[in-house]
Design a protein around this motif. Structure first.
Motif, mmCIF file in Angstrom:
data_model
loop_
_atom_site.group_PDB
_atom_site.id
_atom_site.type_symbol
_atom_site.label_atom_id
_atom_site.label_comp_id
_atom_site.label_asym_id
_atom_site.label_seq_id
_atom_site.Cartn_x
_atom_site.Cartn_y
_atom_site.Cartn_z
ATOM 1 N N ALA A 332 124.187 36.124 -57.784
ATOM 2 C CA ALA A 332 123.425 34.835 -58.022
ATOM 3 C C ALA A 332 123.981 34.302 -59.626
ATOM 4 O O ALA A 332 124.145 33.092 -59.518
ATOM 5 N N ILE A 333 124.051 35.160 -60.510
ATOM 6 C CA ILE A 333 124.227 34.648 -61.917
ATOM 7 C C ILE A 333 125.809 34.421 -61.906
ATOM 8 O O ILE A 333 126.202 33.174 -62.441
ATOM 9 N N THR A 334 126.703 35.041 -61.218
ATOM 10 C CA THR A 334 128.150 34.603 -61.094
ATOM 11 C C THR A 334 128.332 33.594 -60.556
ATOM 12 O O THR A 334 129.425 32.950 -60.490
ATOM 13 N N ALA A 335 127.411 33.024 -59.512
ATOM 14 C CA ALA A 335 127.522 31.869 -58.472
ATOM 15 C C ALA A 335 127.280 30.483 -59.464
ATOM 16 O O ALA A 335 127.427 29.480 -59.031
ATOM 17 N N VAL A 336 126.505 30.683 -60.452
ATOM 18 C CA VAL A 336 126.257 29.463 -61.435
ATOM 19 C C VAL A 336 127.632 29.007 -61.909
ATOM 20 O O VAL A 336 128.359 29.749 -62.403
ATOM 21 N N PRO A 337 127.779 27.547 -61.663
ATOM 22 C CA PRO A 337 129.271 27.046 -62.222
ATOM 23 C C PRO A 337 129.372 27.228 -63.599
ATOM 24 O O PRO A 337 128.562 27.056 -64.508
#
Length: 458
Positions: A332-337
């Motif tokens: 979820a954190i790495t998916a943040v732009p």
């Protein structure tokens, strides 16, 4: 049976090649384009063979035992069946099946041997009839579809329609399985609550369901107040989450924001390995390592600790749950732009402020999903608590006291003598129904949280 399962695959491959080659040869002859590519004609024939063939195999195997049992009963003389109870008929059927397999002790009754011979003949016929039916159906399908191949034949539409039906069936299968589990729990749970008051079950504080099932047994008078059982489950689950939540979340932040690609590629798979360890191994670890260490530490500090203290399975379960939270939170954190990170840093925020005020709120739905998943797993975990927790229901929130859990009690109630019209056995279904509804409610809450705080990015 393995050959029977391979026959549809072999026929599908042959049908695919034949249909594709015929469609490919058709276009140059007529000098026009086909409505569907030749491969779609092959797909259609292959699907038309595979789907009905495996449906036939499933139905055949589902009904075979009932048909063979009817053949056995029909082969037995009426003198053995007249006045026999259903249990006695089942015993005769078992004797015939044992005689048919050659696993007999002594000399069986001649009537049993005759029925066993009839059973072997019927089973042999079934083994040959099933492949024959599949081949006949497949040949008929291939002959029909190949005769329909033409320029305007809509093979692509038909094959896509079959695939949509298969996808819909797979999507519906899990829903029907969930409904089946719920209905089975509801049926037995309603029987339990017709014998035990729901008020006593949900608000009572004494749990002692070991009542006598048979007349010659000695048991307690029975008490079905489940609050101590629920409290034990909650204590162990909270202890587990007390370990798993901070460790998993911090590990996710480190891997997403601070670790180099080389370190991340090593650390993340190692953490996720924890999820692949069998729970019985965690149970051994809790009983043989964690429990003695904690008891020694508590004894040296002058603290009284129960051998079945809730803290032991709670800590071990917390270790088991770390990958559930860390992996989902990391994703979820790495998916943040990256633009949000750059924007925050560009406005003067430092790394910590960017993580706490930008990344974690943006990744909140994924993090909450991981936490809820880990919580439901902690509530429903069985093997670790069966090995490390106790059977005595104590109403306490102290993790150093011995407690029991819902899953431990279900295992205990369904082990040994069981009678499904007795409150002792039915209590397991009352607990199971409550556990199912609790985890379902948690999942619904998680879905609502994810919907409310979901952020859409380009």
């Amino acid at each position: 049976m393995s050959l029977t399962l391979l026959i549809p695959l072999i026929l599908a491959v042959v049908g695919y090649l034949v249909a594709k080659s015929k469609a490919k040869a058709l276009a140059p002859v007529l000098g026009t384009k086909l409505h569907s590519l030749p491969s779609y004609h092959g797909y259609l024939v292959a699907l038309a063979i595979l789907v009905p063939s495996y449906v036939i195999i499933f139905l055949w195997l589902f009904l075979e035992q009932s048909v063979l049992k009817a053949i056995i009963v029909a082969a037995l003389p009426s003198t053995m069946l007249d006045g026999a109870l259903p249990a006695q008929v089942s015993l005769l059927v078992s004797q015939v099946q044992q005689a048919a397999s050659g696993a007999t002790f002594g000399t069986p009754d001649p009537a049993i041997l005759v029925a066993a011979e009839r059973l072997n003949e019927a089973a042999a016929f079934s083994r040959w009839a099933l492949p024959a039916v599949i081949i006949v159906v497949a040949v008929a399908v291939v002959a029909f579809l190949i005769s329909r191949i033409a320029v305007r034949f809509r093979a692509r539409n038909l094959s896509e329609m079959i695939m949509r039906g298969l996808l819909l069936f797979c999507a519906s299968l899990s829903i029907f399985a969930t409904l089946g589990i719920l209905m089975s729990l509801l049926f037995e749970g309603i029987q339990f609550f017709s014998r035990v008051s729901p008020l006593e079950f949900f608000f009572g504080t004494k749990w002692d369901p070991q009542i006598a099932i048979r007349a010659d047994q000695v048991g307690s008078t029975g008490a079905f107040g489940a609050i101590p059982v629920f409290m034990g489950t909650l204590t162990i689950a909270l202890t587990a989450m007390f370990v798993a939540l901070p460790v998993g979340l911090f590990a996710a932040i480190y891997m997403a924001e601070f670790a180099s690609p080389r370190v991340r590629n090593v650390v993340k798979p190692l953490i996720e390995l924890l999820a692949g360890i069998p729970t019985i191994v965690y149970g051994f670890f809790a009983v043989l390592v964690v429990s003695p260490l904690l008891r020694d530490w508590a004894g040296s500090a002058g603290i009284q600790m129960s051998p079945t203290a809730a803290i032991v399975p709670g800590l071990v379960m917390g270790v088991m749950l770390i990958p559930f939270i860390s992996s989902l939170s990391d994703d979820a954190i790495t998916a943040v732009p990256q633009a949000l990170r750059d924007g925050s840093l560009g406005l003067g925020a430092n790394k910590a402020e960017t993580i706490t005020r930008v990344l974690l709120p943006a990744a909140l739905p994924g993090i909450v999903g991981g936490v809820i998943l880990a919580t439901t797993r902690a509530i429903g975990e069985t093997m670790i608590v069966v090995m490390a927790a106790g059977l005595t229901a104590n109403l306490t929130a102290n993790p150093l006291d011995g407690v029991t859990t819902v899953t431990v009690q279900i295992v205990a109630l369904l082990t040994g003598d069981t009678e499904f019209d007795n409150p002792k056995t039915l209590a397991a279904f009352g607990l199971g129904l409550t556990l199912f509804l609790a985890t379902l409610l948690l999942n619904l809450v998680a879905i609502q949280i994810v919907k409310k705080y979901r952020e859409q990015y380009d």
